[in-house]
Design a protein around this motif. Structure first.
Motif, mmCIF file in Angstrom:
data_model
loop_
_atom_site.group_PDB
_atom_site.id
_atom_site.type_symbol
_atom_site.label_atom_id
_atom_site.label_comp_id
_atom_site.label_asym_id
_atom_site.label_seq_id
_atom_site.Cartn_x
_atom_site.Cartn_y
_atom_site.Cartn_z
ATOM 1 N N UNK A 111 0.829 -1.214 0.000
ATOM 2 C CA UNK A 111 0.000 0.000 0.000
ATOM 3 C C UNK A 111 0.860 1.261 0.000
ATOM 4 N N UNK A 112 1.835 1.316 0.908
ATOM 5 C CA UNK A 112 2.703 2.507 0.978
ATOM 6 C C UNK A 112 3.516 2.652 -0.300
ATOM 7 N N UNK A 113 4.034 1.502 -0.764
ATOM 8 C CA UNK A 113 4.842 1.551 -1.980
ATOM 9 C C UNK A 113 4.023 2.155 -3.121
ATOM 10 N N UNK A 114 2.781 1.682 -3.269
ATOM 11 C CA UNK A 114 1.936 2.157 -4.365
ATOM 12 C C UNK A 114 1.659 3.660 -4.232
ATOM 13 N N UNK A 115 1.398 4.088 -2.997
ATOM 14 C CA UNK A 115 1.112 5.523 -2.764
ATOM 15 C C UNK A 115 2.324 6.389 -3.106
ATOM 16 N N UNK A 116 3.482 5.973 -2.594
ATOM 17 C CA UNK A 116 4.699 6.777 -2.781
ATOM 18 C C UNK A 116 5.116 6.760 -4.250
ATOM 19 N N UNK A 117 4.995 5.580 -4.871
ATOM 20 C CA UNK A 117 5.347 5.493 -6.294
ATOM 21 C C UNK A 117 4.429 6.414 -7.113
ATOM 22 N N UNK A 118 3.146 6.474 -6.738
ATOM 23 C CA UNK A 118 2.204 7.354 -7.442
ATOM 24 C C UNK A 118 2.579 8.815 -7.272
ATOM 25 N N UNK A 119 3.009 9.161 -6.085
ATOM 26 C CA UNK A 119 3.407 10.552 -5.809
ATOM 27 C C UNK A 119 4.659 10.915 -6.627
ATOM 28 N N UNK A 120 5.619 9.990 -6.647
ATOM 29 C CA UNK A 120 6.854 10.252 -7.395
ATOM 30 C C UNK A 120 6.550 10.402 -8.882
ATOM 31 N N UNK A 121 5.628 9.581 -9.358
ATOM 32 C CA UNK A 121 5.262 9.659 -10.783
ATOM 33 C C UNK A 121 4.646 11.032 -11.071
ATOM 34 N N UNK A 122 3.814 11.481 -10.147
ATOM 35 C CA UNK A 122 3.198 12.807 -10.302
ATOM 36 C C UNK A 122 4.278 13.892 -10.383
ATOM 37 N N UNK B 197 -1.427 15.956 -3.873
ATOM 38 C CA UNK B 197 -1.537 14.626 -4.487
ATOM 39 C C UNK B 197 -2.535 13.763 -3.711
ATOM 40 N N UNK B 198 -2.406 13.769 -2.374
ATOM 41 C CA UNK B 198 -3.288 12.927 -1.553
ATOM 42 C C UNK B 198 -4.743 13.365 -1.686
ATOM 43 N N UNK B 199 -4.941 14.673 -1.773
ATOM 44 C CA UNK B 199 -6.305 15.176 -1.935
ATOM 45 C C UNK B 199 -6.877 14.739 -3.292
ATOM 46 N N UNK B 200 -6.049 14.809 -4.320
ATOM 47 C CA UNK B 200 -6.492 14.398 -5.654
ATOM 48 C C UNK B 200 -6.911 12.931 -5.682
ATOM 49 N N UNK B 201 -6.065 12.065 -5.107
ATOM 50 C CA UNK B 201 -6.401 10.636 -5.207
ATOM 51 C C UNK B 201 -7.566 10.262 -4.278
ATOM 52 N N UNK B 202 -7.756 11.093 -3.248
ATOM 53 C CA UNK B 202 -8.950 10.890 -2.405
ATOM 54 C C UNK B 202 -10.195 11.242 -3.228
ATOM 55 N N UNK C 257 -7.382 6.465 -4.050
ATOM 56 C CA UNK C 257 -6.999 6.072 -2.683
ATOM 57 C C UNK C 257 -7.901 4.931 -2.189
ATOM 58 N N UNK C 258 -9.187 5.086 -2.466
ATOM 59 C CA UNK C 258 -10.159 4.064 -2.063
ATOM 60 C C UNK C 258 -9.857 2.732 -2.760
ATOM 61 N N UNK C 259 -9.513 2.834 -4.056
ATOM 62 C CA UNK C 259 -9.204 1.603 -4.806
ATOM 63 C C UNK C 259 -7.942 0.934 -4.260
ATOM 64 N N UNK C 260 -6.951 1.755 -3.896
ATOM 65 C CA UNK C 260 -5.716 1.180 -3.331
ATOM 66 C C UNK C 260 -6.004 0.497 -2.000
ATOM 67 N N UNK C 261 -6.820 1.122 -1.178
ATOM 68 C CA UNK C 261 -7.173 0.509 0.116
ATOM 69 C C UNK C 261 -7.862 -0.830 -0.107
#
Ligand code: GLU
Length: 309
Positions: free
Chosen positions: A95-106, A277-282, A287-291
């Motif tokens: 979960x963390x990896x996916x979140x952080x990787x998404x942020x880095x991609x952004x 970024x976190x607000x966007x994916x929320x 974010x919901x899909x990742x959870x």
């Protein structure tokens, strides 16, 4: 003749030592001619140095986010675990990896992960600014907020007292015998226990383990080497298949926010970008899909759903 000229040009030179060129017989100047050039050159360099320095000092510092994007690397401290980062079939996952990787991609950069050996080391790494940020199911506790900055939360977890199935289940905090409860040293769990001890459970005691992470403590519990520990609900729900003897005895309090941590002295540009970024994916549902993908659809915050695993 030339000597005579030289003397004529220096009428007051009686008694002075003069140098003559041995080949030509020319009078040599008192100081070598390059001295003046050297002095002028040094002065010029000094001047341009002063100008460059004053320009540098008067310039706005380059924001951290810009520097990270220029370098192309985001340096992140994390910890391995089923709910954070692990090696999957196709490489790093979690979960963390996916979140952080998404942020880095952004941001358009690559991530370089570092794995401090303990949770305490991880927090120290961030406090000292040895990484740009940290993510790993970190609870944004009141004490940590005094020495670190946090993003807005992207998850909520409850802290669960876990007992070894087959041993006597504690029904209340007062049932915990001295030496029975082992928790990760410097964790949010320890902070919660300290708070509970101050507020009505003065006899509450535990063993802080600076040599172990949550997974080590669960494994020790599974082997029968210890009886009680505390884990986050996110961790507990993913560990249920591995640690057959672990069962939830109690929840320690209200849900706690999970967030990324940032060094205290860096400028806010990276944190602001993280919040955006976190607000966007929320908002866009990612974010919901990742959870759902990493934790399943079970309501992890529901005590009844996770009390026995
Ligand atoms: N949320 C916990 C903390 O931040 C995690 C502890 C752990 O799993 O090691 O302290």
């Amino acid at each position: 003749m030339r000597r005579a000229d030289a003397r004529r040009q220096s009428p007051g030179a009686v008694g002075e030592t003069r140098l003559y060129d041995s080949q030509s017989g020319d009078v040599m100047p008192d100081r070598p001619p390059y001295n003046r050039v050297t002095v002028m050159l040094a002065a010029g360099l000094l001047l341009s140095g002063i100008v460059a320095l004053s320009q540098l000092l008067s310039r706005e510092p380059v924001p951290l986010l810009t520097r990270i994007q220029q370098d192309g690397v985001l340096l992140v401290a994390t910890r391995e675990g089923p709910s954070t980062y692990h090696e999957g079939a196709q490489g790093p996952d979690g979960f963390e990896y996916a979140l952080i990787a998404g942020f880095a991609k952004r941001l358009g950069v690559e991530v370089r992960f570092i794995f401090p050996p303990t949770l305490d080391d991880l927090l120290t790494t961030v406090t000292r600014g040895e990484v740009h940020m940290a993510g790993g199911g970190l609870t944004a506790t009141p004490t940590r907020r005094q020495r670190l900055r946090f993003s807005s939360p992207y998850d909520l977890v409850t802290e669960q007292l876990i007992y070894r199935r087959g041993s006597q289940r504690p029904r209340a905090l007062g049932d915990i015998a001295a030496g029975d409860l082992h928790v990760v040293g410097g964790s949010s769990h320890e902070e919660t226990l300290s708070r509970l001890r101050r507020r009505g459970y003065p006899a509450l005691s535990w063993v802080p383990r600076y040599d172990a992470g949550v997974a080590d403590l669960l494994a020790a519990l599974e082997r029968g080497e210890l009886r009680l520990t505390v884990v986050d609900s996110s961790e507990a729900s993913l560990s249920r298949r591995i640690y057959k003897h672990a069962a939830v005895a109690l929840e320690l309090g209200e849900p706690q926010p999970i967030a990324w941590a940032f060094p205290p002295h860096q400028d806010a540009s990276l944190r602001v970008a993280a919040d955006a970024y976190l607000m966007d994916i929320e908002e866009n549902g990612r974010l919901q899909r990742l959870r759902a993908r990493y934790f399943g659809h079970s309501d992890r915050l529901n005590y009844g759903a996770t009390r026995e695993f």
